[in-house]
Design a protein around this motif. Structure first.
Motif, PDB file in Angstrom:
ATOM      1  N   TRP A  39      12.019  -9.321  60.317  1.00  0.00           N
ATOM      2  CA  TRP A  39      10.718  -8.671  60.401  1.00  0.00           C
ATOM      3  C   TRP A  39       9.886  -9.236  61.553  1.00  0.00           C
ATOM      4  O   TRP A  39       9.092  -8.529  62.150  1.00  0.00           O
ATOM      5  N   THR A  40      10.027 -10.529  61.840  1.00  0.00           N
ATOM      6  CA  THR A  40       9.288 -11.111  62.973  1.00  0.00           C
ATOM      7  C   THR A  40      10.307 -11.625  63.976  1.00  0.00           C
ATOM      8  O   THR A  40      11.144 -12.454  63.655  1.00  0.00           O
ATOM      9  N   ASN A  41      10.205 -11.115  65.187  1.00  0.00           N
ATOM     10  CA  ASN A  41      11.150 -11.536  66.224  1.00  0.00           C
ATOM     11  C   ASN A  41      10.657 -12.811  66.888  1.00  0.00           C
ATOM     12  O   ASN A  41       9.580 -12.845  67.468  1.00  0.00           O
ATOM     13  N   VAL A  42      11.478 -13.856  66.795  1.00  0.00           N
ATOM     14  CA  VAL A  42      11.119 -15.122  67.441  1.00  0.00           C
ATOM     15  C   VAL A  42      11.825 -15.180  68.788  1.00  0.00           C
ATOM     16  O   VAL A  42      13.038 -15.035  68.864  1.00  0.00           O
TER      17      VAL A  42
ATOM     18  N   PRO B  74       2.729 -19.414  68.289  1.00  0.00           N
ATOM     19  CA  PRO B  74       1.874 -18.611  69.180  1.00  0.00           C
ATOM     20  C   PRO B  74       2.618 -17.340  69.593  1.00  0.00           C
ATOM     21  O   PRO B  74       3.826 -17.239  69.443  1.00  0.00           O
ATOM     22  N   MET B  75       1.852 -16.383  70.109  1.00  0.00           N
ATOM     23  CA  MET B  75       2.464 -15.099  70.499  1.00  0.00           C
ATOM     24  C   MET B  75       2.540 -15.013  72.012  1.00  0.00           C
ATOM     25  O   MET B  75       1.685 -15.531  72.723  1.00  0.00           O
ATOM     26  N   ALA B  76       3.563 -14.345  72.464  1.00  0.00           N
ATOM     27  CA  ALA B  76       3.733 -14.157  73.907  1.00  0.00           C
ATOM     28  C   ALA B  76       4.461 -12.840  74.147  1.00  0.00           C
ATOM     29  O   ALA B  76       5.271 -12.409  73.325  1.00  0.00           O
ATOM     30  N   SER B  79       8.622 -13.111  76.661  1.00  0.00           N
ATOM     31  CA  SER B  79       9.545 -14.089  76.092  1.00  0.00           C
ATOM     32  C   SER B  79      10.951 -13.524  76.098  1.00  0.00           C
ATOM     33  O   SER B  79      11.154 -12.320  76.153  1.00  0.00           O
ATOM     34  N   LYS B  80      11.910 -14.421  76.047  1.00  0.00           N
ATOM     35  CA  LYS B  80      13.314 -14.009  76.011  1.00  0.00           C
ATOM     36  C   LYS B  80      13.870 -14.271  74.618  1.00  0.00           C
ATOM     37  O   LYS B  80      13.272 -14.992  73.822  1.00  0.00           O
ATOM     38  N   ALA B  81      15.037 -13.717  74.374  1.00  0.00           N
ATOM     39  CA  ALA B  81      15.704 -13.963  73.087  1.00  0.00           C
ATOM     40  C   ALA B  81      16.072 -15.445  73.006  1.00  0.00           C
ATOM     41  O   ALA B  81      16.514 -16.035  73.986  1.00  0.00           O
ATOM     42  N   GLN B 169       7.430 -12.741  69.516  1.00  0.00           N
ATOM     43  CA  GLN B 169       7.367 -11.691  70.528  1.00  0.00           C
ATOM     44  C   GLN B 169       6.326 -10.664  70.109  1.00  0.00           C
ATOM     45  O   GLN B 169       6.325 -10.195  68.973  1.00  0.00           O
ATOM     46  N   ASN B 170       5.485 -10.341  71.084  1.00  0.00           N
ATOM     47  CA  ASN B 170       4.448  -9.344  70.818  1.00  0.00           C
ATOM     48  C   ASN B 170       5.048  -7.969  70.678  1.00  0.00           C
ATOM     49  O   ASN B 170       6.126  -7.704  71.192  1.00  0.00           O
ATOM     50  N   GLU B 171       4.372  -7.061  70.001  1.00  0.00           N
ATOM     51  CA  GLU B 171       4.844  -5.683  69.860  1.00  0.00           C
ATOM     52  C   GLU B 171       4.909  -5.024  71.209  1.00  0.00           C
ATOM     53  O   GLU B 171       4.137  -5.316  72.088  1.00  0.00           O
ATOM     54  N   GLY B 172       5.913  -4.175  71.313  1.00  0.00           N
ATOM     55  CA  GLY B 172       6.094  -3.480  72.589  1.00  0.00           C
ATOM     56  C   GLY B 172       7.018  -4.229  73.485  1.00  0.00           C
ATOM     57  O   GLY B 172       7.266  -3.867  74.611  1.00  0.00           O
ATOM     58  N   GLN B 173       7.617  -5.309  72.879  1.00  0.00           N
ATOM     59  CA  GLN B 173       8.548  -6.127  73.614  1.00  0.00           C
ATOM     60  C   GLN B 173       9.923  -5.547  73.433  1.00  0.00           C
ATOM     61  O   GLN B 173      10.325  -5.233  72.335  1.00  0.00           O
TER      62      GLN B 173
END
Lengths: 156, 179
Positions: A39-42, B74-76, B79-81, B169-173
């Motif tokens: 649900w949350t992509n890290v 934190p959000m960014a 970012s990469k996998a 990862q922020n939405e739209g990523q």
């Protein structure tokens, strides 16, 4: 009952579609995917350690931005070796009323800098000890979004 | 209900509501049937939508990362996998290296030993790729840099030159991430 015309014996053409196996398969798929869904992509922001390594060794004459994050939201950006000249330009941004960083000013400056020097690819962040981790990540994110990919961070 | 009559035929000729109606029960000779047919089409539609949504959300690229309770990353956007690496977690002022608590004084020693182990393993396997020699740092977004700095310093002294900060990862990523 639908029959085929022209035939003497009544042959039924309707057929029953057995939906139970379809529902079974869909249920199994749903259960599996619900268990494995994320649900949350890290993700990760990749940086290099900016002091005392090859990162700065190669950055001696290459254009670079040194960013000093100070208390109260103050940000000092020192642009070095721009346009193949050994020079330094410092720009300072004060914090906002709450003591936070003025992100809009920082973003517009980075955008303007990138337009002026398209080959600028290196940034080094020097935070002070009170700076929050979130602000450091935001600063790195702004640089990477604008195309300055080699971001380093300096320890205290 | 008549045996041997198909479900489809039953639905067309005799609707469930009409069959249970007391106003016009149909033919007076036949007994009123209380059986009803279950409409499965809408159920299959709903299941199909669910499966499609979950399949779109499914991602096998990302490494599984466990985040401690109470830790807000934190959000960014850029970012990469997240890849392989040694995970260092900072939680409530304590340091955990691969889920084992380590004191600040011993951080450099533990990381040096780990780095040596990674190098030995990589050498045995003949791997030239140093992606496993990365340090993945997980910390709460409100933590001060004074808490993070010892990890970066210890990591660089131990030989880790690549640091990855775990972020959401922020939405739209896109799933591949962009840098």
């Amino acid at each position: 009952m639908v029959t085929q015309p022209g035939l003497s014996n009544k042959k039924e053409l309707n057929f029953d579609l057995n939906l139970m196996p379809v529902i079974d398969i869909l249920s199994v798929c749903i259960c599996f995917l619900l268990i494995t869904v994320v649900w949350t992509n890290v993700g990760s922001l990749n940086v290099s350690q900016g002091v005392g390594t090859e990162a700065t060794g190669s950055a001696d004459n290459t254009p670079a931005v040194w960013v000093y994050l100070k208390q109260g939201g103050q940000v000092v950006m020192s642009v070095r070796n721009l346009n193949k000249k050994t020079n330094q330009h410092d720009t300072s941004f004060s914090g906002n009323r709450n003591g936070g960083i003025k992100w809009s000013s920082v973003e517009s400056f980075i955008g303007h800098l990138k337009e002026k020097a398209p080959d600028l690819r290196t940034a080094l962040i020097m935070p002070s000890k009170q700076i929050s981790y979130e602000d450091i990540i935001k600063m790195m994110d702004r640089f990477k979004k604008s195309g300055i990919e080699d971001v380093g961070i300096s320890p205290l | 209900m008549k045996t041997g009559v198909s479900i489809l035929e039953n639905q067309i000729l005799k609707s469930p509501l009409a069959g249970t109606s007391s106003l016009r029960p149909g033919s007076g000779k036949k007994k009123r049937s209380l059986a009803f047919t279950l409409m499965l089409t809408s159920l299959i539609d709903a299941f199909s939508m669910l499966v499609i949504f979950l399949l779109m959300n499914y991602s096998s690229a990302n490494r599984e990362v466990e985040i401690r309770r109470g830790t807000e990353l934190p959000m960014a956007e850029s970012s990469k996998a997240i890849d392989e690496g040694t995970v260092v977690e900072i939680s409530q002022g304590k340091y955990f290296v691969d889920k084992q608590q380590v004191s600040m004084g011993h951080l450099a020693e533990v990381l040096s030993n780990l780095k040596a182990k990674i190098d030995r393993t990589a050498k045995k396997a003949g791997e030239k790729d140093q992606s496993k020699a990365a340090l993945i740092i997980q910390a709460d977004r409100k933590v001060d840099y004074s808490v993070l700095s010892p990890v970066i310093l210890a990591g660089s002294r131990s030989g880790f030159h690549s640091f990855k900060f775990a972020v959401i990862q922020n939405e739209g990523q896109s799933s591949g991430g962009k840098q």
